[in-house]
Motif scaffolding. Structure first.
Motif, PDB file in Angstrom:
ATOM      1  N   ASP A  96       0.856  -1.182   0.000  1.00 60.64           N
ATOM      2  CA  ASP A  96       0.000   0.000   0.000  1.00 60.64           C
ATOM      3  C   ASP A  96       0.894   1.234   0.000  1.00 60.64           C
ATOM      4  N   ASN A  97       0.729   2.106  -0.994  1.00 66.08           N
ATOM      5  CA  ASN A  97       1.465   3.374  -1.060  1.00 66.08           C
ATOM      6  C   ASN A  97       0.512   4.534  -0.789  1.00 66.08           C
ATOM      7  N   ARG A  98       0.916   5.456   0.058  1.00 69.07           N
ATOM      8  CA  ARG A  98       0.151   6.689   0.257  1.00 69.07           C
ATOM      9  C   ARG A  98       1.137   7.845   0.332  1.00 69.07           C
ATOM     10  N   PHE A  99       0.999   8.772  -0.618  1.00 71.55           N
ATOM     11  CA  PHE A  99       1.868   9.940  -0.653  1.00 71.55           C
ATOM     12  C   PHE A  99       1.024  11.202  -0.684  1.00 71.55           C
ATOM     13  N   TRP A 100       1.414  12.175   0.120  1.00 69.79           N
ATOM     14  CA  TRP A 100       0.784  13.492   0.135  1.00 69.79           C
ATOM     15  C   TRP A 100       1.650  14.441  -0.698  1.00 69.79           C
ATOM     16  N   SER A 101       1.047  15.075  -1.715  1.00 70.54           N
ATOM     17  CA  SER A 101       1.850  15.917  -2.605  1.00 70.54           C
ATOM     18  C   SER A 101       1.077  17.065  -3.243  1.00 70.54           C
ATOM     19  N   THR A 102      -0.237  17.097  -3.113  1.00 71.77           N
ATOM     20  CA  THR A 102      -1.029  18.140  -3.765  1.00 71.77           C
ATOM     21  C   THR A 102      -1.340  19.267  -2.790  1.00 71.77           C
TER      22      THR A 102
ATOM     23  N   VAL B 226       1.511  25.819   0.370  1.00 70.30           N
ATOM     24  CA  VAL B 226       1.793  26.782  -0.685  1.00 70.30           C
ATOM     25  C   VAL B 226       1.438  26.145  -2.016  1.00 70.30           C
ATOM     26  N   ALA B 227       0.843  26.932  -2.896  1.00 71.82           N
ATOM     27  CA  ALA B 227       0.422  26.454  -4.210  1.00 71.82           C
ATOM     28  C   ALA B 227       1.557  26.623  -5.208  1.00 71.82           C
ATOM     29  N   GLY B 228       1.225  26.506  -6.495  1.00 72.74           N
ATOM     30  CA  GLY B 228       2.230  26.637  -7.534  1.00 72.74           C
ATOM     31  C   GLY B 228       2.309  25.389  -8.371  1.00 72.74           C
ATOM     32  N   HIS B 229       3.273  25.358  -9.295  1.00 73.25           N
ATOM     33  CA  HIS B 229       3.368  24.206 -10.177  1.00 73.25           C
ATOM     34  C   HIS B 229       3.766  22.953  -9.411  1.00 73.25           C
ATOM     35  N   ARG B 230       4.338  23.144  -8.213  1.00 79.27           N
ATOM     36  CA  ARG B 230       4.669  22.007  -7.366  1.00 79.27           C
ATOM     37  C   ARG B 230       4.366  22.396  -5.922  1.00 79.27           C
ATOM     38  N   PRO B 231       3.162  22.112  -5.439  1.00 76.13           N
ATOM     39  CA  PRO B 231       2.763  22.546  -4.101  1.00 76.13           C
ATOM     40  C   PRO B 231       3.617  21.919  -3.007  1.00 76.13           C
TER      41      PRO B 231
ATOM     42  N   LEU C 121      13.961  31.757   6.876  1.00 73.45           N
ATOM     43  CA  LEU C 121      14.079  30.680   5.894  1.00 73.45           C
ATOM     44  C   LEU C 121      13.077  29.572   6.213  1.00 73.45           C
ATOM     45  N   THR C 122      12.905  28.684   5.279  1.00 72.03           N
ATOM     46  CA  THR C 122      12.047  27.525   5.538  1.00 72.03           C
ATOM     47  C   THR C 122      12.393  26.375   4.608  1.00 72.03           C
ATOM     48  N   PRO C 123      12.346  25.146   5.120  1.00 75.95           N
ATOM     49  CA  PRO C 123      12.302  24.007   4.193  1.00 75.95           C
ATOM     50  C   PRO C 123      10.972  24.045   3.442  1.00 75.95           C
ATOM     51  N   ILE C 124      10.928  23.409   2.290  1.00 74.92           N
ATOM     52  CA  ILE C 124       9.666  23.143   1.614  1.00 74.92           C
ATOM     53  C   ILE C 124       9.617  21.663   1.281  1.00 74.92           C
ATOM     54  N   VAL C 125       8.564  21.012   1.758  1.00 74.02           N
ATOM     55  CA  VAL C 125       8.379  19.582   1.513  1.00 74.02           C
ATOM     56  C   VAL C 125       7.303  19.437   0.457  1.00 74.02           C
ATOM     57  N   ARG C 126       7.638  18.752  -0.631  1.00 75.56           N
ATOM     58  CA  ARG C 126       6.730  18.650  -1.773  1.00 75.56           C
ATOM     59  C   ARG C 126       6.077  17.277  -1.893  1.00 75.56           C
ATOM     60  N   ARG C 127       6.638  16.300  -1.233  1.00 76.57           N
ATOM     61  CA  ARG C 127       6.044  14.961  -1.238  1.00 76.57           C
ATOM     62  C   ARG C 127       6.447  14.281   0.061  1.00 76.57           C
ATOM     63  N   LEU C 128       5.479  13.634   0.696  1.00 76.62           N
ATOM     64  CA  LEU C 128       5.730  12.862   1.906  1.00 76.62           C
ATOM     65  C   LEU C 128       4.786  11.677   1.890  1.00 76.62           C
ATOM     66  N   GLY C 129       5.288  10.518   2.220  1.00 78.82           N
ATOM     67  CA  GLY C 129       4.412   9.360   2.251  1.00 78.82           C
ATOM     68  C   GLY C 129       5.145   8.131   2.711  1.00 78.82           C
ATOM     69  N   ALA C 130       4.494   6.994   2.535  1.00 75.73           N
ATOM     70  CA  ALA C 130       5.077   5.745   2.996  1.00 75.73           C
ATOM     71  C   ALA C 130       4.550   4.582   2.180  1.00 75.73           C
ATOM     72  N   MET C 131       5.332   3.544   2.173  1.00 66.52           N
ATOM     73  CA  MET C 131       4.962   2.266   1.584  1.00 66.52           C
ATOM     74  C   MET C 131       4.785   1.282   2.733  1.00 66.52           C
TER      75      MET C 131
ATOM     76  N   THR D 255      16.237  16.353  -4.834  1.00 63.42           N
ATOM     77  CA  THR D 255      16.807  17.705  -4.715  1.00 63.42           C
ATOM     78  C   THR D 255      17.087  18.303  -6.086  1.00 63.42           C
ATOM     79  N   TYR D 256      17.056  17.489  -7.125  1.00 65.47           N
ATOM     80  CA  TYR D 256      17.269  17.999  -8.476  1.00 65.47           C
ATOM     81  C   TYR D 256      15.960  18.568  -9.029  1.00 65.47           C
ATOM     82  N   ARG D 257      16.103  19.457  -9.960  1.00 69.54           N
ATOM     83  CA  ARG D 257      14.982  20.232 -10.493  1.00 69.54           C
ATOM     84  C   ARG D 257      13.826  19.348 -10.931  1.00 69.54           C
ATOM     85  N   ASP D 258      12.650  19.620 -10.338  1.00 68.64           N
ATOM     86  CA  ASP D 258      11.391  18.989 -10.752  1.00 68.64           C
ATOM     87  C   ASP D 258      11.486  17.469 -10.813  1.00 68.64           C
ATOM     88  N   MET D 259      12.066  16.874  -9.766  1.00 68.50           N
ATOM     89  CA  MET D 259      12.132  15.427  -9.699  1.00 68.50           C
ATOM     90  C   MET D 259      11.310  14.904  -8.528  1.00 68.50           C
ATOM     91  N   ASN D 260      10.587  13.805  -8.778  1.00 70.11           N
ATOM     92  CA  ASN D 260       9.907  13.040  -7.747  1.00 70.11           C
ATOM     93  C   ASN D 260      10.705  11.773  -7.473  1.00 70.11           C
TER      94      ASN D 260
END
Length: 458
Positions: free
Chosen positions: A53-59, A74-79, A213-223, A329-334
């Motif tokens: 079971d995979n569940r990832f939060w990213s939107t 925060v919204a944008g092309h990659r929330p 400053l702030t970190p930004i987390v774009r995807r978090l989840g678990a398998m 950490t590379y541009r637009d990578m999941n």
């Protein structure tokens, strides 16, 4: 299944040099360089497997859910989720430097996720940016099948760099029913029938007080998974012949380099594999990023990957989520850590142009043509022959030119998917049960999106 005191026996270095090279000329470049495909019919897309079971939060909607204490979506092309107003300060003493520093923090806690698979193991992964002066912690808390609750377990303390804190897993976590082994939550006695039915993840974002400053987390989840104990699996039927053109790097050309990172290149199978796929997607470190590497060393990006995947507690570069976090950490990578059910799943991904990194362990005689045995090794699967055999970029090769290998399908499937095996002394030890890293761009093609969904990743 008996558990070791760490997963070093699963993710250690490949042992000895590998066998002779394949014949295809090495070719670097982005995924758009395409691949060689024969007329063998493409494998059909599979439905998500029932053991994982995979569940990832990213939107943006995901980040607006859950419990927020000082964070905001925060919204944008990659929330993502960021610090809005810190809710407090804390002192953290880095166990690897002895340095104590004060940090502001804020938290985001996911909604409770009821897993479709009552699980014996859970592995978290995340994609984030952490500017200098920031870092993050990921924790997991769950509910057992008997209704009792776990404590909060730390699944990783992470920063993209290594100047503020040392990236680290946390040892000696357990509640008498489950334990955390480096990066994996694991029920101690799966045979008891106890499972983890549901869980939450908690992010704590840190920054230097007053910095803004702030970190930004774009995807978090678990398998979450419940892979049965097994010494082998039936071989799947071949369904695809295709080879992706993926850059080739040997870890063994870095033997002796930067021994502070897991004794040097002979142990760098995981970051070397990660770097191959990052570059397949057209990303790479900048010249400034690589300025610290000795200019006499070839392929400095492999040294860079080793440094920035290194887990200072595990004392190695094979922490699975840390490799995924590095790739992202590379541009637009999941990037995620998951498990797949068969080579048919890998065929589905390869058909859509997505290579994968798999974890396996084996005796020398169990993988024809490898020329070595290993207690744990990562390779990059880049395709399949017309006979269904696996084409892999094996970093445990003596040179970049020797990296491309062809391995027998049934042998590969067994050593990758089993959860138990006999080591060289005849002792029963653990296997990885189909663990896989998947890296892909933020905006995949429709075919790639369908392939990821078919293996349970969204």
């Amino acid at each position: 299944m008996a558990r070791p005191t760490s997963r070093r026996n699963v993710l250690g270095a490949a042992i000895a040099a590998a066998a002779s090279a394949g014949t295809l000329t090495a070719s670097a470049g982005p995924a758009a360089a395409a691949a060689a495909t024969t007329a063998v019919p493409r494998a059909p897309l599979r439905q998500p497997k029932t053991l994982v079971d995979n569940r990832f939060w990213s939107t943006y909607t995901d980040w607006r859910c859950g419990d927020r204490a000082g964070t905001k979506a925060v919204a944008g092309h990659r929330p993502g989720v960021v610090i809005a107003e810190p809710v407090g300060t804390t002192d953290y003493t880095d166990p690897h430097t002895g340095t104590t520093a004060r940090w502001e923090y804020a938290t985001w806690t996911s909604p409770v996720h009821r897993s479709s698979v009552p699980a014996t193991e859970v592995i978290a992964s995340w994609n984030a940016d952490t500017p200098a002066g920031t870092w993050l912690q990921v924790e997991l808390s769950g509910r057992y099948s008997d209704g009792s609750a776990t404590p909060w377990f730390v699944m990783g303390r992470w920063a993209a760099g290594d100047m503020d804190i040392r990236r680290t897993s946390v040892d000696d976590q357990g509640d008498g029913r489950a334990s955390v082994w480096t990066d994996t939550f694991s029920v101690d006695d799966a045979a008891s029938g106890l499972r983890l039915d549901a869980y939450r993840l908690r992010l704590t974002l840190y920054r230097r007080p007053g910095s803004g400053l702030t970190p930004i987390v774009r995807r978090l989840g678990a398998m979450a998974s419940d892979i049965p104990d097994r010494f082998g699996v039936p071989a799947s039927e071949p369904g695809l012949a295709r080879e992706l053109i993926v850059p080739r790097y040997s870890q063994n050309t870095h033997v002796g380099q930067y021994p502070e990172y897991d004794n040097g290149g002979e142990a760098w199978c995981s970051p070397t594999s990660s770097q191959m796929i990052i570059e397949y997607w057209g990303r790479k470190p900048s010249a400034d990023d690589l300025a610290w590497v000795n200019p006499d060393f070839d392929d400095p990006q492999v040294c860079h990957a080793a440094r920035y995947t290194y887990d200072h507690q595990y004392a190695g570069c094979g922490n699975w989520p840390f490799n995924a976090a590095y790739a992202a950490t590379y541009r637009d990578m999941n990037a995620v850590v998951t498990r797949l059910s068969s080579l048919t799943d890998l065929e589905t991904l390869i058909a859509a142009g997505i290579p994968a990194i798999t974890s396996q362990s084996f005796l020398k005689e169990e993988l024809t043509g490898a020329g070595y045995g290993t207690a744990g090794h990562l390779m990059t699967v880049i395709g399949f022959t017309a006979d269904g055999d696996v084409i892999a970029n094996d970093p445990a090769s003596p040179s970049n030119e020797a990296v491309r290998r062809v391995y027998r399908r049934a042998e590969w499937e067994k050593i990758w998917l089993r959860t138990k095996r006999y080591n060289a002394t005849g002792k029963v030890v653990s296997g990885t049960g189909g663990v896989c890293y998947l890296y892909w761009p933020t905006h995949p093609t429709p075919e790639q999106r369908r392939a990821l969904a078919a293996v349970g990743v969204h």
